[in-house]
Design an enzyme around this catalytic site. Sequence first.
Site, PDB file in Angstrom:
ATOM      1  N   ALA A   1       0.867  -1.176   0.000  1.00  0.00           N
ATOM      2  CA  ALA A   1       0.000   0.000   0.000  1.00  0.00           C
ATOM      3  C   ALA A   1       0.905   1.228   0.000  1.00  0.00           C
ATOM      4  CB  ALA A   1      -0.869  -0.007   1.251  1.00  0.00           C
TER       5      ALA A   1
ATOM      6  N   GLY B   1       0.648  -5.072   0.720  1.00  0.00           N
ATOM      7  CA  GLY B   1      -0.529  -5.093  -0.160  1.00  0.00           C
ATOM      8  C   GLY B   1      -0.214  -5.656  -1.528  1.00  0.00           C
TER       9      GLY B   1
ATOM     10  N   GLU C   1      -0.499  -9.272  -1.045  1.00  0.00           N
ATOM     11  CA  GLU C   1      -1.932  -9.542  -0.842  1.00  0.00           C
ATOM     12  C   GLU C   1      -2.664  -9.545  -2.188  1.00  0.00           C
ATOM     13  OE1 GLU C   1      -3.304  -7.906   3.384  1.00  0.00           O
ATOM     14  OE2 GLU C   1      -2.124  -6.426   2.264  1.00  0.00           O
TER      15      GLU C   1
ATOM     16  N   GLU D   1       4.497  -5.806   7.112  1.00  0.00           N
ATOM     17  CA  GLU D   1       3.746  -4.757   7.810  1.00  0.00           C
ATOM     18  C   GLU D   1       4.121  -4.653   9.295  1.00  0.00           C
ATOM     19  OE1 GLU D   1       1.073  -5.803   4.294  1.00  0.00           O
ATOM     20  OE2 GLU D   1       2.562  -6.764   5.566  1.00  0.00           O
TER      21      GLU D   1
HETATM   22  N1  T1G Z   1       4.640   3.417   0.002  1.00  0.00           N
HETATM   23  C1  T1G Z   1       5.097   4.644  -0.318  1.00  0.00           C
HETATM   24  N2  T1G Z   1       6.409   4.920  -0.634  1.00  0.00           N
HETATM   25  C2  T1G Z   1       7.241   3.889  -0.644  1.00  0.00           C
HETATM   26  C3  T1G Z   1       6.828   2.571  -0.315  1.00  0.00           C
HETATM   27  C4  T1G Z   1       5.453   2.349   0.011  1.00  0.00           C
HETATM   28  N3  T1G Z   1       4.983   1.143   0.323  1.00  0.00           N
HETATM   29  N4  T1G Z   1       7.914   1.764  -0.392  1.00  0.00           N
HETATM   30  C5  T1G Z   1       8.936   2.548  -0.764  1.00  0.00           C
HETATM   31  N5  T1G Z   1       8.554   3.815  -0.910  1.00  0.00           N
HETATM   32  C6  T1G Z   1       9.373   4.955  -1.335  1.00  0.00           C
HETATM   33  C7  T1G Z   1      10.498   5.266  -0.344  1.00  0.00           C
HETATM   34  O1  T1G Z   1      10.064   6.082   0.697  1.00  0.00           O
HETATM   35  C8  T1G Z   1      11.510   5.954  -1.247  1.00  0.00           C
HETATM   36  O2  T1G Z   1      11.096   7.259  -1.415  1.00  0.00           O
HETATM   37  C9  T1G Z   1      11.349   5.218  -2.576  1.00  0.00           C
HETATM   38  O3  T1G Z   1      10.050   4.602  -2.532  1.00  0.00           O
HETATM   39  C10 T1G Z   1      12.367   4.134  -2.786  1.00  0.00           C
HETATM   40  O4  T1G Z   1      12.361   3.295  -1.639  1.00  0.00           O
HETATM   41  C11 T1G Z   1      -2.692  -2.934   3.254  1.00  0.00           C
HETATM   42  C12 T1G Z   1      -0.870  -1.894   5.164  1.00  0.00           C
HETATM   43  C13 T1G Z   1      10.362  -1.824  -1.725  1.00  0.00           C
HETATM   44  C14 T1G Z   1      12.225  -2.990  -0.642  1.00  0.00           C
HETATM   45  O5  T1G Z   1       6.598  -2.260   4.042  1.00  0.00           O
HETATM   46  O6  T1G Z   1      10.715  -2.094   1.962  1.00  0.00           O
HETATM   47  O7  T1G Z   1       0.959  -2.754   2.308  1.00  0.00           O
HETATM   48  O8  T1G Z   1      12.973   8.390  -0.318  1.00  0.00           O
HETATM   49  O9  T1G Z   1      14.702   3.828  -0.914  1.00  0.00           O
HETATM   50  O10 T1G Z   1      15.979   0.354  -1.037  1.00  0.00           O
HETATM   51  O11 T1G Z   1      -1.587  -4.739   4.070  1.00  0.00           O
HETATM   52  O12 T1G Z   1      11.213   0.517  -0.185  1.00  0.00           O
HETATM   53  O13 T1G Z   1      12.981   8.115  -2.765  1.00  0.00           O
HETATM   54  O14 T1G Z   1      11.334   9.657  -1.675  1.00  0.00           O
HETATM   55  O15 T1G Z   1      13.389   1.976   0.186  1.00  0.00           O
HETATM   56  O16 T1G Z   1      15.163  -0.171  -3.351  1.00  0.00           O
HETATM   57  C15 T1G Z   1       4.060  -2.708   3.139  1.00  0.00           C
HETATM   58  C16 T1G Z   1       8.217  -0.852   2.070  1.00  0.00           C
HETATM   59  C17 T1G Z   1       3.333  -1.412   3.164  1.00  0.00           C
HETATM   60  C18 T1G Z   1       7.590  -2.184   1.904  1.00  0.00           C
HETATM   61  C19 T1G Z   1      12.633  -0.952  -2.037  1.00  0.00           C
HETATM   62  N6  T1G Z   1       5.234  -2.562   2.315  1.00  0.00           N
HETATM   63  N7  T1G Z   1       9.264  -0.575   1.112  1.00  0.00           N
HETATM   64  O17 T1G Z   1      13.772  -0.667  -1.340  1.00  0.00           O
HETATM   65  O18 T1G Z   1      14.174   1.725  -2.173  1.00  0.00           O
HETATM   66  S1  T1G Z   1       1.988  -1.487   4.255  1.00  0.00           S
HETATM   67  C20 T1G Z   1       6.429  -2.340   2.856  1.00  0.00           C
HETATM   68  C21 T1G Z   1      10.458  -1.213   1.172  1.00  0.00           C
HETATM   69  C22 T1G Z   1       0.819  -2.422   3.423  1.00  0.00           C
HETATM   70  C23 T1G Z   1      -1.315  -3.570   3.418  1.00  0.00           C
HETATM   71  C24 T1G Z   1      -0.345  -2.835   4.223  1.00  0.00           C
HETATM   72  C25 T1G Z   1      11.509  -0.766   0.214  1.00  0.00           C
HETATM   73  C26 T1G Z   1      11.627  -1.652  -1.051  1.00  0.00           C
HETATM   74  P1  T1G Z   1      12.140   8.391  -1.557  1.00  0.00           P
HETATM   75  P2  T1G Z   1      13.724   2.719  -1.028  1.00  0.00           P
HETATM   76  P3  T1G Z   1      14.886   0.289  -2.011  1.00  0.00           P
END
Ligand code: T1G
Length: 686
Positions: free
Chosen positions: A64, A103, A106, A126
């Site tokens: 998400a 998500g 999911e 999450e």
């Molecule tokens: N939402 C918004 N921005 C995100 C994002 C996300 N999910 N993931 C990454 N970014 C932005 C990040 O802030 C950065 O921005 C840029 O993308 C590059 O990220 C309903 C509730 C995917 C492994 O926990 O683990 O789904 O700093 O520097 O090292 O059940 O990002 O450039 O402005 O980290 O290559 C669950 C989170 C969400 C994964 C890539 N998902 N992301 O790593 O790049 S909750 C996560 C990561 C959810 C549902 C629930 C990593 C990555 P900026 P980066 P990277």
Amino acid sequence: MTNPLCTLSHEDGVAVLAIDSPPVNALGQAVRQAIHETMGKALADPAVTAVVILCAGRTFFAGADITEFGKPFAAPGLHDMFDRFDGASKPIVAAIHGTALGGGLELALACHYRVAVPTAKLGLPEVALGLLPGAGGTQRAPRLIGVAQALDLIVGGKPVAAAQALRIGLIDRVLEGQDMRAEAVAYARELVASGAPLRRTRDLPADLTPQEAAATIADYRARHAKSFVGFKAPGNIVRAIEAATDRPFEAGLTREWELFEELMASPESAAQRHIFFAERAAAKVPVARDCGEVAIASVAVVGAGTMGSGITLAFLNAGFPVTMIDVNPPALERGAAHVRATLEALASKGRITPSVRDARMAAFATATALDAVARADLVVEAVFERLDLKQQVFRQIDALAKPGAVLASNTSFLDLDAIAAVTARPADVVGLHFFAPANIMRLLEVVRGAKTSDRVIQTAMTLGRKLGKVAVLSGVCDGFIANRAMARRSEAADRLLEQGVMPWDVDAAMVGYGFPMGPFQMMDLVGLDVIGWDKENTAGRTVQEVLCEAGRLGQKSGSGYYDYDAQRRGTPSAFAEATIRDFAARSGQPAPTLSAQDIIEHLLFPVVNEGAKLLEEGIALRASDIDMALVAGYAWPVYTGGPMIWGDHCGLARIVAALDEQIAQGAPITVSNLLRTKAAAGETFL
Ligand code: T1G
């Protein structure tokens, strides 16, 4: 009219939805809208026999859109999308590359089949944001991979590689990976040709009877209770998975959403989301866009002590060839033995393969002569923390290292500019401050000297990422960011002792707050003679001096603030208690009766204050950097978010009042002007 976020193409009856929303295809409102509409079109098209959904760019959906959290919800939601998937009359295949997370996974679980390239990673992380998978993950995953695997995947939060995902049934095929799109389309055709069933995950039978599931969950809870302490999400995740075993799917979804909303509203999740973005923000430092970087292909580490050998391991583990140098052969042998033993242990625990172990051993060299630095692109000095010694080493390194090499010091307290000043190339000198054990602790303070070039700073920041560390930029001052801030906690703790408060009460309050151990347990572990005891001039002026003079140096001597048994388990010490009561009696004041919360505020409000000073002096770039540094370097509990955001929650005016109270009681503290100003204006740091 095609939607640029989601293009629809057809390949001989197979519809391909390709989403392209850089940088990580987060499932924000616009992306959800595009998928929902396009999937509707594809499913309604009679010519379409199957659908493949995939992403362009570096990764499948990374979850998400976290930046949307806390904002008003905008339809369609993930559930709306997945209901449409569940209503499909033709197979939907998710084709995964990069990371399918949260998500994003999911969404894949709501598809009928999943394929992935060999390098893909799949997970529901999450829990790291203090949340749970709120779009059906806790209901579909147990049905697809079983209750036990789902508990590990979701409570643990660690992504699994494609091969493991296949083994646990999370995906149906690992592709060759040359042309994911073509392979996925071919797979979809196979499904159609073989008349494969529309395998809706929601309909899959549970792998355990309700009784077996209850037993599995009870056992899981019991085995992990300790690691749940302080965190809200793990408990809610287990409750949600429990709902997947004891009620129908829709009722389970409702329960999952209740538990999700509870977490979304919790301060713990707000704190953990703050740290997620703090880690990404810390990487952004003020350097010229075109400053470039020094290419680092080989590293030399000077000093084979605890820090030197740990730093050597950090670089070896990141794939760099390293020469470890120490002019003292026995010390070099001890350090080298530690490096080799650690690599052996990693292999025997299966953390690395024997071939990776052998490759790292082969990349490891030792030398007793400093001229071995001549070939290195980066030289890291890690000798004893004395300015004159470090300057002497830097004069030699300056003479021997090749032009353009980066010269780094691992000093933790000393003036980097005084070190750089003895070289002819202060622009190439930078601080790389690792935290012990250097191959484990995630924090790397990159210290910018007055003359350090942007190019060298950018090189150091990138190196931090390659080492798997969180690099935080610091200016030059005594203790940089983390040590300086936490020194205020130690001082406040020592003041309480001299007022008659017992170390075990202070430690209990800190552990209750969420630290793995308190300041006095930490001192006994590190050694009371290592930090802050001047053996030559000791004179019983402080509790620490009295203990050291009595030979109570901590765990290593069997006693310190605590007495230790053979298994190094500590118990409150009568000797330490008597010493502390004696000191308190000298003040003529009765020992204060403090609650755990009083002790927490007494110790940590000075840290918030020091954080404000680090900001106003420009040592730290932003408040979130201070939070990131203390979470990654001092195990400050992540579910509090770090001192600055915690300070905001406590209220800055309250903190100023409490600090003024401490000052009135004689504490040698000065309140930061920035803190006073923000408190008066009702402002916050974040
Ligand atoms: N939402 C918004 N921005 C995100 C994002 C996300 N999910 N993931 C990454 N970014 C932005 C990040 O802030 C950065 O921005 C840029 O993308 C590059 O990220 C309903 C509730 C995917 C492994 O926990 O683990 O789904 O700093 O520097 O090292 O059940 O990002 O450039 O402005 O980290 O290559 C669950 C989170 C969400 C994964 C890539 N998902 N992301 O790593 O790049 S909750 C996560 C990561 C959810 C549902 C629930 C990593 C990555 P900026 P980066 P990277």
